[in-house]
Write a protein that holds these residues in place. Structure first.
Motif, PDB file in Angstrom:
ATOM      1  N   GLY A   1      -0.509   6.236  -4.105  1.00 14.53           N
ATOM      2  CA  GLY A   1      -1.518   5.259  -4.478  1.00 14.53           C
ATOM      3  C   GLY A   1      -2.165   5.488  -5.821  1.00 14.53           C
ATOM      4  O   GLY A   1      -3.077   4.756  -6.215  1.00 14.53           O
TER       5      GLY A   1
ATOM      6  N   PRO B   1       0.789  -1.242   0.000  1.00 15.83           N
ATOM      7  CA  PRO B   1       0.000   0.000   0.000  1.00 15.83           C
ATOM      8  C   PRO B   1       0.816   1.286   0.000  1.00 15.83           C
ATOM      9  O   PRO B   1       0.388   2.283  -0.571  1.00 15.83           O
ATOM     10  CB  PRO B   1      -0.832  -0.124   1.287  1.00 15.83           C
ATOM     11  CG  PRO B   1      -0.956  -1.596   1.520  1.00 15.83           C
ATOM     12  CD  PRO B   1       0.349  -2.166   1.065  1.00 15.83           C
TER      13      PRO B   1
ATOM     14  N   GLY C   1       0.331  -6.800   2.360  1.00 17.57           N
ATOM     15  CA  GLY C   1       0.434  -5.536   3.070  1.00 17.57           C
ATOM     16  C   GLY C   1       1.460  -5.564   4.182  1.00 17.57           C
ATOM     17  O   GLY C   1       1.460  -4.708   5.057  1.00 17.57           O
TER      18      GLY C   1
END
Length: 512
Positions: free
Chosen positions: A166, A144, A401
């Motif tokens: 992002g 992320p 993640g």
């Protein structure tokens, strides 16, 4: 035609998320055709089934302009099996994506129609820009916080995207896939490097600021990562979020290109037969990219177009969910005796940190929350192996993640939680965590060992306890009067062990 593979009863086991409907992506690439079935369409994707068929659809397409008949037949046979698997697994939705080989072929419509008849769903032929976009989203889905340039190397093409906060920009596609390069270079990795060098002059790689990070996607580059792990004796053989200094990777790639083959290269047995002859061409491309972009490091991503496509379909609120936390919550639901106890542990450890005046970064607090959710996943194992199995589940599992230092932290915390301060189950991974992270993992693991004798992994007890610090260094655990019977030798010994690890001079259990 009668289908003999139907099932009447619901095949779903109790070890699956209740009410989850599987979703699948069939990825038709230039080198292979792959079906991945995920347990459900969510922020954290858990693969339920993954199968690849090497069909080399991109072989010879630069010369003939067509998909070869023999390779089409291989691919369609594989898809008949994939269609059967999807029906057996009661997949709710199948997304069929085709990339460079199909989009460039003059006979693509004939092939696409045959696929749609077999799979009973439309085929989406991605443009080069779309392929770059979804590859970038795949990196965002699994890493992320990534910022830098993404490269997705397939059999027929190479796609680039730049990612910042992002969001991906500047999608580009180049005819630099490993099968195409093998054909165009007459089988010479050195010549493939020259071809790559020329094309990169017009790429976003040539314009990025020095010292940024490059994210590498694609099966050939995953094979390179595995080779590097073998030769560097890296303790965690997992490609996702594997980071290598660019200079180190360039050195390995140039060695492979010079050797012209993997036959005598260390770790070659780790590479599948279908990839082995393509790796030198992938090495040629990666080396030229890292040099042209003056990147500081390369991070390998096992998540790409398939995962990015599904991530892109989520609404903004779902995209904002932390995939590591969601994955840990799911594991807690499936494996722990009481998921609610994990939430009690979060508050229990938070209260200690605050009472002791121990600061935490946001990333440290996040990992502590996650390991609280995972703290009871090993209870079904034999007592002598609960630590080992818990370590295996978090260090080598499908959680996303989380980087490799984070996996080492989770593993060490659970190792201590189950087997005590001298536990060795996560010892080989500790160098990945670093000294400070390893110390904090030991601290939280020891604190878990205080909690469990009081609760038997059931919720409701920990919220009624609290810590305080008396004077400068004495740790006090406060119990309410109706729980005074918990103040036994076992609890006091565990509290004393924890106090020693945490640097407190003495410890006491006090009944209020």
């Amino acid at each position: 035609m009668t289908q003999f593979w139907g099932v009447d009863a619901d095949p779903t086991a109790q070890g699956r998320i209740k009410g989850a409907r599987p979703v699948a992506v069939l990825d038709i690439g230039s080198n292979s055709v792959r079906l991945v079935v995920y347990e459900r369409h969510a922020r954290a994707l858990t693969p339920l089934y993954n199968e690849k068929a090497s069909c080399a659809l991109g072989r010879g397409i630069a010369q003939s302009g067509q998909l070869a008949v023999a390779n089409i037949a291989k691919a369609l046979d594989a898809m008949k099996r994939f269609a059967m698997v999807a029906r057996l697994m009661r997949v709710g939705k199948i997304h069929v994506l085709a990339t460079s080989a199909v989009r460039e072929a003059s006979n693509r419509q004939e092939f696409v129609s045959a696929v749609e008849e077999i799979m009973q769903t439309p085929v989406r032929v991605l443009s080069g820009e779309e392929e770059a976009h979804f590859a970038a989203l795949g990196v965002v889905a699994g890493i992320p916080g990534f910022s830098g340039v993404v490269g997705d190397l397939g059999g027929g093409s190479l796609e680039f995207s730049a990612i910042d906060s992002g969001i991906d920009t500047s999608g580009q596609s180049f005819e630099l896939g490993v099968i195409r390069l093998q054909d165009d270079s007459d089988g010479s990795p050195a010549k493939a490097a020259q071809i790559t060098r020329e094309q990169l002059k017009d790429s976003i790689v040539a314009t990025v600021a020095p010292g940024s990070q490059f994210a590498a996607i694609g099966g050939t580059w995953r094979s390179l990562a595995k080779l590097h792990q073998v030769i560097s004796k890296y303790p965690l053989h997992m490609v996702q979020d594997y980071v290598v200094p660019a200079a180190d990777m360039i050195k390995v790639c140039e060695e492979i290109v010079s050797a012209n083959s993997l036959k005598s290269y260390p770790g070659a047995s780790e590479v599948s037969n279908s990839r082995r002859e393509l790796v030198p061409f992938g090495a040629a491309v990666l080396s030229e990219i890292l040099k042209a972009g003056r990147f500081e490091s390369v991070v390998f991503s096992a998540l790409g177009v398939r995962e990015g496509y599904l991530y892109g379909m989520l609404d903004p609120m779902e995209r904002a969910i932390d995939p590591l936390v969601q994955g840990a919550e799911e594991l807690s639901i499936l494996r722990s005796r009481s998921p609610a106890h994990g939430n009690d542990l979060i508050d229990f450890t938070t209260q200690y940190m605050e009472a002791a005046g121990l600061g935490e970064s946001a990333s440290e607090a996040r990992l502590r929350k996650v390991v609280c959710l995972l703290a009871d996943i090993g209870w079904r194992a034999h007592p002598d192996y609960r630590g080992q199995q818990s370590v295996d589940a978090v260090a080598y599992g499908s959680l996303t993640g989380v980087d490799h230092p984070g996996r080492a932290y989770l593993a060490q915390t659970l190792s201590v939680r189950y087997d005590g301060l001298k536990s060795k189950w996560a010892q080989s991974l500790l160098p990945l965590a670093g000294a400070n992270t390893a110390k904090r993992a030991k601290l939280i693991g020891a604190l878990f060992r205080v909690a469990y004798p009081m609760t038997a992994a059931m919720p409701g007890i920990l919220p009624r306890t609290r810590f305080s610090i008396r004077g400068k260094h004495e740790l006090v655990l406060h119990l309410p009067a109706d729980l005074a019977f918990l103040n036994g030798d076992h609890l006091r010994n565990r509290l004393g062990q924890f106090a020693n690890i945490a640097g407190h001079d003495t410890s006491e259990v006090q009944v209020d």
